[in-house]
Design a protein around this motif. Structure first.
Motif, mmCIF file in Angstrom:
data_model
loop_
_atom_site.group_PDB
_atom_site.id
_atom_site.type_symbol
_atom_site.label_atom_id
_atom_site.label_comp_id
_atom_site.label_asym_id
_atom_site.label_seq_id
_atom_site.Cartn_x
_atom_site.Cartn_y
_atom_site.Cartn_z
ATOM 1 N N LEU A 64 -4.270 23.676 -6.846
ATOM 2 C CA LEU A 64 -4.609 24.838 -6.047
ATOM 3 C C LEU A 64 -5.658 25.711 -6.737
ATOM 4 O O LEU A 64 -6.580 26.222 -6.099
ATOM 5 N N MET A 65 -5.528 25.874 -8.039
ATOM 6 C CA MET A 65 -6.510 26.662 -8.780
ATOM 7 C C MET A 65 -7.878 25.974 -8.780
ATOM 8 O O MET A 65 -8.921 26.620 -8.610
ATOM 9 N N ILE A 66 -7.880 24.649 -8.957
ATOM 10 C CA ILE A 66 -9.135 23.899 -8.911
ATOM 11 C C ILE A 66 -9.766 24.010 -7.532
ATOM 12 O O ILE A 66 -10.992 24.182 -7.395
ATOM 13 N N SER A 67 -8.940 23.926 -6.490
ATOM 14 C CA SER A 67 -9.456 24.066 -5.128
ATOM 15 C C SER A 67 -10.082 25.435 -4.923
ATOM 16 O O SER A 67 -11.135 25.565 -4.268
ATOM 17 N N ALA A 68 -9.442 26.471 -5.470
ATOM 18 C CA ALA A 68 -10.003 27.817 -5.358
ATOM 19 C C ALA A 68 -11.368 27.902 -6.037
ATOM 20 O O ALA A 68 -12.306 28.506 -5.504
ATOM 21 N N VAL A 69 -11.495 27.283 -7.210
ATOM 22 C CA VAL A 69 -12.768 27.289 -7.931
ATOM 23 C C VAL A 69 -13.849 26.580 -7.114
ATOM 24 O O VAL A 69 -14.965 27.090 -6.933
ATOM 25 N N LEU A 70 -13.521 25.398 -6.590
ATOM 26 C CA LEU A 70 -14.515 24.592 -5.880
ATOM 27 C C LEU A 70 -14.935 25.245 -4.567
ATOM 28 O O LEU A 70 -16.132 25.271 -4.237
ATOM 29 N N ILE A 71 -13.973 25.760 -3.820
ATOM 30 C CA ILE A 71 -14.318 26.412 -2.561
ATOM 31 C C ILE A 71 -15.099 27.704 -2.822
ATOM 32 O O ILE A 71 -16.007 28.065 -2.052
ATOM 33 N N SER A 72 -14.774 28.386 -3.911
ATOM 34 C CA SER A 72 -15.541 29.579 -4.279
ATOM 35 C C SER A 72 -16.994 29.214 -4.545
ATOM 36 O O SER A 72 -17.918 29.901 -4.093
ATOM 37 N N ILE A 73 -17.199 28.118 -5.269
ATOM 38 C CA ILE A 73 -18.565 27.681 -5.591
ATOM 39 C C ILE A 73 -19.327 27.332 -4.324
ATOM 40 O O ILE A 73 -20.463 27.777 -4.111
ATOM 41 N N SER A 74 -18.717 26.530 -3.447
ATOM 42 C CA SER A 74 -19.411 26.101 -2.231
ATOM 43 C C SER A 74 -19.709 27.284 -1.311
ATOM 44 O O SER A 74 -20.786 27.357 -0.709
ATOM 45 N N THR A 75 -18.761 28.230 -1.212
ATOM 46 C CA THR A 75 -18.969 29.381 -0.336
ATOM 47 C C THR A 75 -20.049 30.300 -0.868
ATOM 48 O O THR A 75 -20.892 30.802 -0.114
ATOM 49 N N VAL A 76 -20.062 30.528 -2.179
ATOM 50 C CA VAL A 76 -21.072 31.400 -2.775
ATOM 51 C C VAL A 76 -22.455 30.752 -2.714
ATOM 52 O O VAL A 76 -23.456 31.435 -2.490
ATOM 53 N N LEU A 77 -22.524 29.430 -2.883
ATOM 54 C CA LEU A 77 -23.817 28.754 -2.897
ATOM 55 C C LEU A 77 -24.481 28.750 -1.532
ATOM 56 O O LEU A 77 -25.661 29.081 -1.402
ATOM 57 N N ILE A 78 -23.746 28.350 -0.486
ATOM 58 C CA ILE A 78 -24.390 28.190 0.821
ATOM 59 C C ILE A 78 -23.691 28.971 1.934
ATOM 60 O O ILE A 78 -24.184 28.991 3.062
ATOM 61 N N GLY A 79 -22.541 29.598 1.650
ATOM 62 C CA GLY A 79 -21.837 30.327 2.689
ATOM 63 C C GLY A 79 -20.703 29.498 3.287
ATOM 64 O O GLY A 79 -20.521 28.327 2.953
ATOM 65 N N PRO A 80 -19.923 30.088 4.181
ATOM 66 C CA PRO A 80 -18.758 29.396 4.741
ATOM 67 C C PRO A 80 -19.129 28.353 5.795
ATOM 68 O O PRO A 80 -19.974 28.600 6.648
ATOM 69 N N ILE A 81 -18.490 27.183 5.714
ATOM 70 C CA ILE A 81 -18.578 26.149 6.752
ATOM 71 C C ILE A 81 -17.145 25.746 7.080
ATOM 72 O O ILE A 81 -16.509 24.993 6.346
ATOM 73 N N THR A 82 -16.638 26.235 8.175
ATOM 74 C CA THR A 82 -15.204 26.183 8.454
ATOM 75 C C THR A 82 -14.673 24.771 8.609
ATOM 76 O O THR A 82 -13.667 24.394 7.988
ATOM 77 N N PHE A 83 -15.309 23.950 9.420
ATOM 78 C CA PHE A 83 -14.723 22.683 9.831
ATOM 79 C C PHE A 83 -15.190 21.483 9.017
ATOM 80 O O PHE A 83 -14.792 20.351 9.313
ATOM 81 N N LEU A 84 -16.027 21.686 8.011
ATOM 82 C CA LEU A 84 -16.559 20.541 7.283
ATOM 83 C C LEU A 84 -15.476 19.802 6.511
ATOM 84 O O LEU A 84 -15.460 18.568 6.461
ATOM 85 N N GLY A 85 -14.542 20.532 5.914
ATOM 86 C CA GLY A 85 -13.494 19.901 5.117
ATOM 87 C C GLY A 85 -12.622 18.969 5.927
ATOM 88 O O GLY A 85 -12.424 17.800 5.567
ATOM 89 N N ILE A 86 -12.085 19.438 7.049
ATOM 90 C CA ILE A 86 -11.226 18.607 7.884
ATOM 91 C C ILE A 86 -12.004 17.429 8.445
ATOM 92 O O ILE A 86 -11.472 16.313 8.588
ATOM 93 N N LEU A 87 -13.289 17.631 8.745
ATOM 94 C CA LEU A 87 -14.107 16.573 9.322
ATOM 95 C C LEU A 87 -14.320 15.423 8.345
ATOM 96 O O LEU A 87 -14.062 14.257 8.668
ATOM 97 N N VAL A 88 -14.753 15.739 7.125
ATOM 98 C CA VAL A 88 -15.112 14.684 6.189
ATOM 99 C C VAL A 88 -13.882 13.940 5.669
ATOM 100 O O VAL A 88 -13.919 12.716 5.482
ATOM 101 N N VAL A 89 -12.773 14.656 5.442
ATOM 102 C CA VAL A 89 -11.580 13.997 4.928
ATOM 103 C C VAL A 89 -10.942 13.103 5.987
ATOM 104 O O VAL A 89 -10.506 11.980 5.697
ATOM 105 N N SER A 90 -10.907 13.568 7.221
ATOM 106 C CA SER A 90 -10.342 12.749 8.291
ATOM 107 C C SER A 90 -11.153 11.475 8.490
ATOM 108 O O SER A 90 -10.594 10.389 8.652
ATOM 109 N N LEU A 91 -12.472 11.590 8.467
ATOM 110 C CA LEU A 91 -13.319 10.403 8.601
ATOM 111 C C LEU A 91 -13.143 9.467 7.413
ATOM 112 O O LEU A 91 -13.107 8.236 7.573
ATOM 113 N N ALA A 92 -13.011 10.035 6.204
ATOM 114 C CA ALA A 92 -12.815 9.195 5.009
ATOM 115 C C ALA A 92 -11.499 8.428 5.093
ATOM 116 O O ALA A 92 -11.443 7.238 4.749
ATOM 117 N N ARG A 93 -10.449 9.074 5.554
ATOM 118 C CA ARG A 93 -9.155 8.386 5.685
ATOM 119 C C ARG A 93 -9.224 7.278 6.732
ATOM 120 O O ARG A 93 -8.597 6.222 6.568
#
Length: 325
Positions: free
Chosen positions: A234-263
């Motif tokens: 959970l802490m690692i996830s917080a770090v990574l999402i913080s980095i992605s959000t600060v770098l380019i801003g929020p993208i709400t549905f990208l996470g569910i999209l890419v993981v579902s397709l990968a599975r």
């Protein structure tokens, strides 16, 4: 059984190689189309920085979403439900509301990055420690608390935005949508170091996550340090999402999209393969979205609108599919 595993492993390797080829094709097209001897010195460094940022954000979203779904035992949730995106927007709104848009412009670089990431990680860390202190608390309390806090931050941000001067709101609005046009080179360098450290720290956790996908009770019985693993993830996830959000801003549905397709296309429980697959798919969407936003729509449409459009449609489809089950 053994033959099935060999066939599945061979299939996954071919799929991952195909994804790598497609990523190289899209990113190369973005890098070199329109480049000539007279403009290569101006365009190539800026495009290369965008490509590096895409790779960083793709890994951040890919690993955090895969691991978060495993520890929550839910294939629909992503770290965004913890309210980190909302907290980021709330921080930017507070700065503009109390100090003015000039202060936000001055803080666009490293200062804003360190402030935003520090507050986001600190808030997530406090939330995690409070929820895991004592008996009878689990990750679902964390998810519920994150959703409540996310709603609170959204409400406060909206309230302050209504009171803002229209000119200041227009500057703040640039922070509300994902963008790859104003990337700071120093930020990219810092994020590269952080992501490398995260990769080294999480490599040994991948086998534990494979076991955890069997279920909490089974993982504990097989010797997985459940509470320690969940808290670290959970802490690692917080770090990574913080980095992605600060770098380019929020993208709400990208996470569910890419993981579902990968599975779906990999059909495996191995988190190493799932992470690589999700990262490559995220790279395809970000690279393709950036190409469309800059070359087709000529900057008229933000990249987040394109990705969230397709991601939202897929999310609704996924929800309907799960409800039928």
């Amino acid at each position: 059984m053994g033959q099935h595993k060999i066939v599945n492993k061979s299939h996954n390797r071919k799929v991952l190689l195909l994804l790598v080829f497609l990523c190289l094709l899209i990113l190369s097209g973005f890098l070199f189309i329109g480049i000539n001897s007279s403009n290569i010195g101006f365009y190539l460094p800026r495009r290369f920085l965008k490509v590096v940022t895409i790779l960083l954000v793709s890994y951040c979203i890919g690993y955090s979403s895969v691991s978060f779904q495993t520890i929550t035992n839910n294939h629909i949730l992503t770290p965004s439900v913890m309210g980190l995106d909302s907290l980021y927007l709330f921080i930017q709104t507070v700065v503009v509301f109390f100090f003015g848009s000039k202060q936000l412009v001055l803080m666009t670089g490293t200062n804003n990055f360190l402030l935003s990431v520090g507050i986001m990680i600190g808030a997530a860390g406090i939330l995690f420690l409070l929820l895991f202190r004592g008996e009878g608390k689990n990750v679902y309390f964390l998810v519920l608390s994150g959703m409540v806090m996310g709603g609170l931050f959204n409400g406060l941000s909206t309230f302050m935005q209504i009171l803002l001067d229209p000119n200041e709101f227009s500057i703040l609005q640039g922070k509300m949508f994902a963008s790859l046009n104003n990337i700071n080179t120093n930020l990219a360098n810092i994020c590269i170091v952080i992501v490398i450290i995260v990769i080294l720290l999480t490599l040994k956790d991948l086998p534990y996550l494979d076991v955890l996908s069997l279920g909490t009770d089974q993982a504990i019985n097989l010797g997985v340090p459940y509470k320690k693993l969940v808290l670290k993830t959970l802490m690692i996830s917080a770090v990574l999402i913080s980095i992605s959000t600060v770098l380019i801003g929020p993208i709400t549905f990208l996470g569910i999209l890419v993981v579902s397709l990968a599975r779906q296309i990999l059909n495996t429980y191995k988190h190493l393969e799932l992470t690589i697959g999700a990262t490559l798919i995220a790279c395809l969407f970000l690279g393709g979205g950036l190409f469309l936003a800059e070359r087709v729509f000529e900057f008229a449409t933000p990249i987040s609108v394109i990705i969230n459009f397709f991601g939202g449609i897929y999310f609704i489809y996924h929800m309907l599919k799960e409800s039928k089950k």
